[in-house]
Design a protein around this motif. Structure first.
Motif, mmCIF file in Angstrom:
data_model
loop_
_atom_site.group_PDB
_atom_site.id
_atom_site.type_symbol
_atom_site.label_atom_id
_atom_site.label_comp_id
_atom_site.label_asym_id
_atom_site.label_seq_id
_atom_site.Cartn_x
_atom_site.Cartn_y
_atom_site.Cartn_z
ATOM 1 N N TRP A 1 0.787 -1.200 0.064
ATOM 2 C CA TRP A 1 -0.095 -0.132 0.004
ATOM 3 C C TRP A 1 0.986 1.021 0.150
ATOM 4 N N ASP A 2 1.964 1.377 0.749
ATOM 5 C CA ASP A 2 3.126 2.531 0.580
ATOM 6 C C ASP A 2 3.285 2.658 -0.761
ATOM 7 N N GLU A 3 3.675 1.840 -1.546
ATOM 8 C CA GLU A 3 4.074 2.158 -2.866
ATOM 9 C C GLU A 3 2.921 2.647 -3.710
ATOM 10 N N TYR A 4 1.794 2.369 -3.306
ATOM 11 C CA TYR A 4 0.767 2.667 -4.152
ATOM 12 C C TYR A 4 -0.550 3.396 -3.296
ATOM 13 N N PRO A 5 -0.072 4.479 -2.636
ATOM 14 C CA PRO A 5 -1.062 5.107 -1.694
ATOM 15 C C PRO A 5 -2.393 5.428 -2.200
ATOM 16 N N LEU A 6 -2.407 5.812 -3.601
ATOM 17 C CA LEU A 6 -3.855 6.309 -4.155
ATOM 18 C C LEU A 6 -4.843 5.182 -4.197
ATOM 19 N N MET A 7 -4.550 3.959 -4.097
ATOM 20 C CA MET A 7 -5.241 2.829 -4.184
ATOM 21 C C MET A 7 -6.104 2.693 -2.858
ATOM 22 N N ASN A 8 -7.243 2.031 -2.814
ATOM 23 C CA ASN A 8 -7.925 2.023 -1.769
ATOM 24 C C ASN A 8 -7.605 0.562 -1.272
ATOM 25 N N GLU A 9 -7.869 0.408 0.338
ATOM 26 C CA GLU A 9 -7.506 -0.863 0.978
ATOM 27 C C GLU A 9 -8.125 -2.014 0.440
ATOM 28 N N LYS A 10 -9.279 -1.830 -0.029
ATOM 29 C CA LYS A 10 -10.226 -3.121 -0.510
ATOM 30 C C LYS A 10 -9.420 -3.666 -1.785
ATOM 31 N N ASP A 11 -8.929 -2.698 -2.615
ATOM 32 C CA ASP A 11 -8.044 -3.140 -3.910
ATOM 33 C C ASP A 11 -6.813 -3.840 -3.711
#
Length: 673
Positions: free
Chosen positions: A449-459
Motif C-alpha cells: 500500500w505504501d508504494e501505491y497510496p492512491l489505491m484503496n485498501e479493498k483493492d
C-alpha cells in the motif's frame, strides 16, 4: 628338514594369499527388498492448529519417494519428525534396529574448522581406524618372537584376514576416490581441497553438507529441497547419483524435471492428509486428474439418483396406492452412504503480468561487456541483443556471473568494461532471488500500500488475496514471512509495477509446484520482454524462446528452449569429436599414399623390429624363470625361513616376477603368430 620345508612353503603361500586378498575378494552383496520405515496414523499440531492428521507412509529398500504439497502443508514438518528432530502427538514410527537415517534440511550449511578434504574424511573414521589396526597387525606379524610362535602367529593371521575382508567390503580401497567423485560432481573440482570450509559461501557450505551426507550412504536418505544452490550440470550429476543409490530416498523438491528423473512414488500432503501415487511426478499428476474425474462422475451419478428418489418420494408418499413404494424408496435413501463432493485442488494463486506502455523494438544491447566485483572480472567480452517479445533464459555454471550480469544491467553493480544500451520507453521490473528488499518491519498490507497510496485498501487486499494473502495474513510482519510468502509478495510488487521488461533472478525459488505453474502461465501470456536466470529446466522449457549461455569470455545464443539447447550442445560435442576423427583419418590417408618402395622399406623395418623384440622377450623370460626358481629355493633356507621380513619381501618379489612373466608370454605369443 622335510617337515621344515613343508612348513616354510605353507607359511609363504599364506603370506602371498594375504598380499592379494584386497584385489580378489568381491565386494558386491545383493540387497533384498525390505521395509525400512513405517509411519502409522501420525498426527502433529502446533498449539490448537493441526498440521498433519492420520499420516501413513512406508519406505522400502530402493524406494524413491517424493513428498509433495503446497507450501505450509507440513512436508518439512513430516521429514523432521521422521528424522527424529520433532515430536508428534499421536501415531507411531516403526524402524528396524540398525536402519540408519540421514537428513539434510533446507537451510543446512556445513560449519567446520576443517579443510574440505579433512571434513569429508571424517565420514570414514571407522576405515581409518581399521587401517591403523591392519598396520599394527602387520608389525606383529613381522616380529620374530611372534612369527616363531605358531599359535600366536596363526591367531594374528586369522584376525588380519578377517579385518582385511571387512576393510575391503566397507570400501577401504576406494573411499578417497568416492570423496573425489562426489566433490567433482558437486562442482568443487576447481577448488583446492585444503581450503578451510569457514572461508566458503553459504551456497558452497550447503553443497558440502549434501556431499558429506551422500558419502555416509545411510539406509534412508531424507533430502529437503536439495536442488537449491545447484546449477544445471550439478543437478544432472545428482540425478544420476540418486538413480543408482543403494538405499531408499525420501525427498521434498519443487523441481519437476528432477522429480521425474529420480522418484518412483509420490505422496501428496493436502488438507492435513496424505495420499500415495505410484510413478514419477508426471504420472502422479495424470493419476490425480483421473481420480478426480472418476470421483466426480461417481458423485454426480449418485446425486442424480438421490434427486430421482427424493422426487419419487415427494410425488408418491401421500397417495394411498403408491405410499408403500414411496416408503421403500425413503428407506433406500436413508441406507445410502452419501458421497462427499470431491474437493479437487486447494486454492491457487491467481495473477498476471501486464504493461503500462509498449517499449520500442530494441530493448537491450550489450557490447563488449565485462562484469565482476572490485575490478576483478568474472566474465568479459559479452555481446547480445534483446528485442521486444524475447524471453531469454540465462544459463551457465554457478559462479560464472549470471546474477552479477543481471545486477550490472539494472545498475546495482558497475560495469568493468563495455556498454549497456536500453531502447526507447523501456521500463524495468527486477526480481531478486535473495529478496534482499523484503526485510522491513512493515505489515504485508503496508508493504504494498505504501508504494501505491492512491489505491484503496479493498483493492490492495484483493491483489494480496490473489497471491494467497487472505484475512489476517495481510497483517503479518514482512521480515517474519517464510521464503514462499516473501516470494509471492515480491511477485505481487512486481506485477503492480507493470514494467515492459522483466529481469528475473531465480523467480521459482521457494515457490511450491502449483505457484510455479501459475507463474509460468502468467509469463507465457506477458506481452513484454523477459530476461531470466533459472535452474528449473521445466520452467525454462515453458518460458524461454532463446537460451543465452554465459562463459568467462562470451555469451552464446541458442534459439529455442532448454531441451533444444542441450541437443545443440550435444551436436557440437559430437561434431568436435568427428573433426578430431577426420584429422586422424586424413593423417592415415597421407600415410597410405607413400610409394611402394617406402612401404616395402617400412615393412622390412617392422619385421626386423618384431624379430628383435621376440629375442628380447625370450631372454627376459629366461631371466625371470631363473629368478622365480632362485627365490623359491631361498624361501626354504633356514636363515631366510626364520626371518619373516625377508620371507615377505621374497614372496612379493616372486609374485611380481610371475605377473611380469605372464605379460611377456602373452606378448611373445602375439608376435610369434
Amino acid at each position: 628338514m622335510s617337515r621344515n620345508k613343508e612348513e616354510c612353503q605353507e607359511k609363504s603361500s599364506l603370506i602371498a594369499v594375504l598380499n592379494v586378498l584386497r584385489y580378489t575378494i568381491p565386494r558386491h552383496i545383493e540387497v533384498k527388498r525390505m521395509i525400512l520405515l513405517q509411519v502409522n496414523q501420525l498426527s502433529k499440531s502446533y498449539g490448537a492448529d493441526p498440521i498433519l492428521t492420520n499420516i501413513k507412509l512406508e519406505v522400502q529398500t530402493k524406494d524413491r519417494i517424493a513428498l509433495v504439497g503446497r507450501n505450509g502443508a507440513g512436508k518439512s514438518t513430516l521429514l523432521k519428525i521422521i528424522a527424529g528432530q520433532l515430536s508428534y502427538e499421536s501415531g507411531e514410527i516403526i524402524k528396524p534396529k540398525g536402519v540408519e537415517i540421514g537428513y539434510l534440511a533446507q537451510t543446512t550449511g556445513l560449519e567446520s574448522d576443517y579443510s574440505i578434504w579433512d571434513e569429508m574424511l571424517t565420514v570414514f573414521q571407522h576405515l581409518k581406524s581399521q587401517e591403523r589396526t591392519l598396520r599394527q597387525l602387520e608389525e606383529k606379524m613381522a616380529d620374530p618372537a611372534i612369527f616363531n610362535h605358531s599359535t600366536k602367529y596363526e591367531k594374528i593371521i586369522k584376525e588380519y584376514d578377517q579385518l582385511q575382508v571387512s576393510y575391503k567390503e566397507n570400501g577401504g580401497y576406494q573411499y578417497e576416490a568416492d570423496i573425489r567423485s562426489v566433490l567433482h560432481g558437486l562442482n568443487f573440482h576447481s577448488f583446492d581441497y585444503s581450503t578451510k570450509i569457514s572461508s566458503l559461501s553459504g551456497g558452497q557450505k550447503t553443497r558440502l553438507a549434501l556431499g558429506k551426507l551422500l558419502l555416509t550412504k545411510p539406509d534412508i536418505l531424507i533430502l529437503d529441497e536439495p536442488t537449491n544452490h545447484l546449477d544445471i550440470d550439478t543437478l544432472s550429476w545428482l540425478e544420476n547419483y540418486l538413480q543408482s543409490y543403494s538405499g531408499a530416498i525420501l525427498i521434498v523438491s519443487h523441481d519437476r524435471y528432477f522429480l521425474d528423473k529420480v522418484v518412483n512414488q509420490v505422496y501428496e500432503i493436502s488438507r492435513l492428509n496424505i495420499t500415495r501415487y505410484t510413478g514419477n511426478y508426471s504420472a502422479y499428476l495424470e493419476q490425480k486428474a483421473l481420480n478426480y474425474e472418476r470421483e466426480m462422475k461417481l458423485y454426480e451419478k449418485q446425486q442424480e439418483e438421490i434427486a430421482k428418489l427424493q422426487d419419487f418420494i415427494q410425488r408418491n408418499l401421500a397417495r394411498a396406492s403408491t405410499t408403500k413404494r414411496a416408503q421403500s424408496r425413503r428407506k433406500q435413501l436413508e441406507r445410502m452412504q452419501v458421497m462427499d463432493r470431491p474437493l479437487g485442488d486447494e486454492k491457487s494463486a491467481s495473477f498476471g503480468f501486464d504493461i503500462e506502455r509498449q517499449s520500442g523494438n530494441d530493448v537491450l544491447k550489450v557490447d563488449s561487456l565485462a562484469i565482476g566485483y572490485d575490478r576483478e572480472k568474472i566474465s568479459e567480452g559479452l555481446f547480445f541483443r534483446l528485442t521486444r517479445g524475447d524471453s531469454i533464459a540465462l544459463v551457465g555454471p554457478n559462479g560464472i556471473g549470471k546474477s552479477t550480469l543481471l545486477k550490472t544491467i539494472i545498475g546495482r553493480l558497475p560495469q568493468l568494461a563495455g556498454d549497456i544500451h536500453f531502447g526507447s520507453n523501456v521500463t524495468i521490473g527486477y526480481y531478486d532471488q535473495e529478496q534482499a528488499e523484503l526485510t522491513s518491519n512493515k505489515r504485508v498490507l503496508n508493504e504494498l500500500w505504501d508504494e501505491y497510496p492512491l489505491m484503496n485498501e479493498k483493492d490492495i487486499r484483493t491483489v494480496l488475496g490473489n497471491f494467497l494473502f487472505s484475512g489476517d495474513d495481510v497483517l503479518k510482519t514482512v521480515s517474519t514471512l517464510s521464503g514462499g510468502e516473501k516470494a509471492r509478495l515480491a511477485l505481487a510488487k512486481l506485477m503492480m509495477k507493470k514494467a515492459n521488461f522483466l529481469i528475473l533472478d531465480e523467480p521459482t525459488n521457494h515457490l511450491d509446484l502449483d505457484s510455479k505453474e501459475v507463474l509460468e502461465n502468467s509469463l507465457i501470456d506477458y506481452p513484454g520482454t523477459i530476461l531470466f536466470v533459472s535452474h528449473d529446466r521445466y520452467f525454462i522449457n515453458r518460458i524461454a524462446t532463446k537460451v543465452l549461455e554465459l562463459s568467462p569470455h562470451s555469451a552464446t545464443e541458442f534459439l529455442g528452449d532448454y531441451d533444444y539447447f542441450v541437443e545443440k550442445k550435444l551436436e557440437f560435442e559430437e561434431l568436435k569429436a568427428l573433426e578430431q576423427k577426420n584429422i586422424s583419418t586424413a593423417g592415415s590417408q597421407i600415410k597410405q599414399e607413400k610409394t611402394s618402395y617406402q612401404q616395402d622399406k617400412e615393412a622390412k623395418k617392422i619385421e626386423r623390429q618384431r624379430k628383435r623384440r621376440i629375442e628380447e622377450i625370450e631372454q627376459l623370460i629366461e631371466e625371470l624363470e631363473g629368478k622365480i626358481e632362485e627365490n623359491e629355493q631361498l624361501l626354504c633356507e633356514p636363515e631366510i625361513f626364520q626371518d619373516h621380513e625377508k620371507v615377505l619381501n621374497l614372496t612379493t618379489e616372486t609374485e611380481q616376477a610371475k605377473e611380469q612373466l605372464d605379460h611377456l608370454l602373452e606378448e611373445w605369443t602375439e608376435l610369434a603368430e
